[in-house]
Every structure is written in C-alpha cells, then in structure tokens.
Design a protein around this motif. Structure first.
Motif, short mmCIF file in Angstrom:
data_model
loop_
_atom_site.label_atom_id
_atom_site.label_comp_id
_atom_site.label_asym_id
_atom_site.label_seq_id
_atom_site.Cartn_x
_atom_site.Cartn_y
_atom_site.Cartn_z
N PRO A 142 18.17 66.46 -12.67
CA PRO A 142 18.52 65.41 -11.62
C PRO A 142 17.28 64.66 -11.09
N MET A 143 17.67 63.56 -10.77
CA MET A 143 16.45 62.48 -10.20
C MET A 143 17.03 62.20 -8.83
N SER A 144 16.07 62.20 -7.80
CA SER A 144 16.77 62.14 -6.55
C SER A 144 15.70 61.14 -5.51
N TRP A 145 16.27 60.51 -4.70
CA TRP A 145 15.47 60.17 -3.38
C TRP A 145 15.53 60.76 -2.02
N TYR A 146 14.46 61.21 -1.46
CA TYR A 146 14.26 61.89 -0.17
C TYR A 146 13.69 60.98 0.62
N ARG A 147 13.84 61.37 2.21
CA ARG A 147 13.16 60.41 3.06
C ARG A 147 12.68 61.21 4.02
N GLN A 148 11.65 60.72 4.70
CA GLN A 148 10.83 61.63 5.61
C GLN A 148 10.67 60.73 6.73
N ALA A 149 11.36 60.57 8.05
CA ALA A 149 11.15 59.93 9.33
C ALA A 149 10.00 60.60 10.11
N PRO A 150 9.12 59.86 10.74
CA PRO A 150 7.88 60.17 11.57
C PRO A 150 8.58 61.40 12.44
N GLY A 151 7.86 62.27 12.42
CA GLY A 151 8.18 63.54 13.18
C GLY A 151 9.42 64.45 12.65
N LYS A 152 9.96 64.18 11.78
CA LYS A 152 11.06 64.80 11.03
C LYS A 152 11.00 65.36 9.71
N GLU A 153 11.82 66.31 9.41
CA GLU A 153 11.68 66.78 7.93
C GLU A 153 12.33 65.85 6.86
N ARG A 154 11.68 66.14 5.54
CA ARG A 154 12.15 65.70 4.46
C ARG A 154 13.76 65.90 4.10
N VAL A 155 14.44 64.98 3.95
CA VAL A 155 15.95 65.09 3.61
C VAL A 155 16.11 64.38 2.50
N LEU A 156 17.46 65.10 1.91
CA LEU A 156 17.92 64.20 0.51
C LEU A 156 18.68 63.02 1.00
N VAL A 157 18.59 62.16 0.23
CA VAL A 157 19.24 60.65 0.48
C VAL A 157 20.42 60.40 -0.55
N ALA A 158 19.80 60.65 -1.83
CA ALA A 158 20.69 60.54 -3.07
C ALA A 158 20.31 61.34 -4.16
N ARG A 159 21.28 61.67 -5.03
CA ARG A 159 20.81 62.62 -6.36
C ARG A 159 21.84 61.97 -7.68
N ILE A 160 21.26 61.91 -8.66
CA ILE A 160 22.01 61.39 -9.59
C ILE A 160 21.73 62.15 -10.93
N ARG A 161 22.64 62.64 -11.90
CA ARG A 161 22.34 63.17 -13.10
C ARG A 161 23.56 63.04 -13.83
N SER A 162 23.39 63.06 -15.25
CA SER A 162 24.52 62.69 -15.94
C SER A 162 25.54 63.88 -16.00
N GLY A 163 26.85 63.30 -16.30
CA GLY A 163 28.05 64.30 -15.98
C GLY A 163 28.60 64.73 -14.59
N ARG A 164 27.72 63.98 -13.61
CA ARG A 164 28.26 64.50 -12.52
C ARG A 164 28.19 62.99 -11.46
N ASP A 165 29.06 62.99 -10.34
CA ASP A 165 28.98 61.85 -9.76
C ASP A 165 27.83 61.93 -8.66
N PRO A 166 27.28 60.71 -8.43
CA PRO A 166 26.23 60.63 -7.70
C PRO A 166 26.29 61.09 -6.31
N GLU A 167 25.44 62.09 -5.69
CA GLU A 167 25.51 62.30 -4.32
C GLU A 167 24.84 61.76 -3.45
N LEU A 168 25.39 61.28 -2.25
CA LEU A 168 24.87 60.62 -1.44
C LEU A 168 24.91 61.37 0.05
N ALA A 169 23.90 61.37 0.84
CA ALA A 169 23.82 61.78 2.26
C ALA A 169 24.95 61.05 2.92
#
Length: 115
Positions: free
Chosen positions: A33-60
C-alpha cells in the motif's frame, strides 16, 4: 530502505486544486500500500488516502468526492489530486509506503489553502 520525495505543495486559494506527487527511489510492489497522510498544525498525523492493487482506493471521509489517489508503478510515483480545496485542508502532506510491515515516510510537502 526506500526513499520517498514529495512535491507539488504550495499556496492555493479556497476552491482551487493541487496535485501532489511522491517519487520512490525504487520500484514498489503493487501489492504494497502507498498512502498520503497529513498533519495540520497542532494536530496528529492522519490518513488521507491509500491505494494498493486489488482493492478500491481508500479515502478519508473529509476528502471523499474532492481528492483522488492514483499510482504509476512504472514511474514509481503515487499522486494525490486535490480539488475544491478548503482552508481546513491546510497541512503538511506526507507520503507513506508500507513494505514487509515497515513504514517508510517522506519529509512532507506543505499545502496552504488561504485567500
């Protein structure tokens, strides 16, 4: 360990679009899986989107309908297309790949959504 380099961040007005890219230093198995996370100022890092073959992409839920993730294995690159950007999307965006249970991270690219 694989190196990841993000690019494409910057300042954009609300409602605008950006496309982030993440280039890997080596070929990534399509099943990892390859993913994008983001971290806003003062907040925790969270998952934004993930992709890997054989599965539908995941989006927050906060970005569904506005963001899309894709990957080009031949180019060793994963993308995050961001449309209809909102001020609350402002954050540092990080690329992630998980290989054999080990998380690898890029250094991040800053996205600022402001008028």
């Amino acid at each position: 360990q694989v190196q990841l380099v993000e690019s494409g961040g910057g300042l954009v007005q609300p409602g605008g679009s950006l496309r982030l890219s993440c280039l890997a230093s080596q070929t990534i198995y399509s099943g990892d899986p390859m993913s994008w996370y983001r971290q806003a100022p003062g907040k925790e890092r969270v998952l934004v989107a993930r992709i890997r073959s054989g599965r539908d992409p995941e989006l927050a839920s906060s970005v569904t309908g506005r963001f899309a993730i894709s990957r080009d294995n031949a180019k060793k690159t994963v993308y995050l297309q961001m449309n209809s950007l909102k001020p609350e999307d402002t954050a540092v965006y990080y690329c992630n790949v998980r290989i054999d249970g080990v998380n690898c991270w890029g250094r991040g690219t800053l996205v600022t959504v402001s008028s």
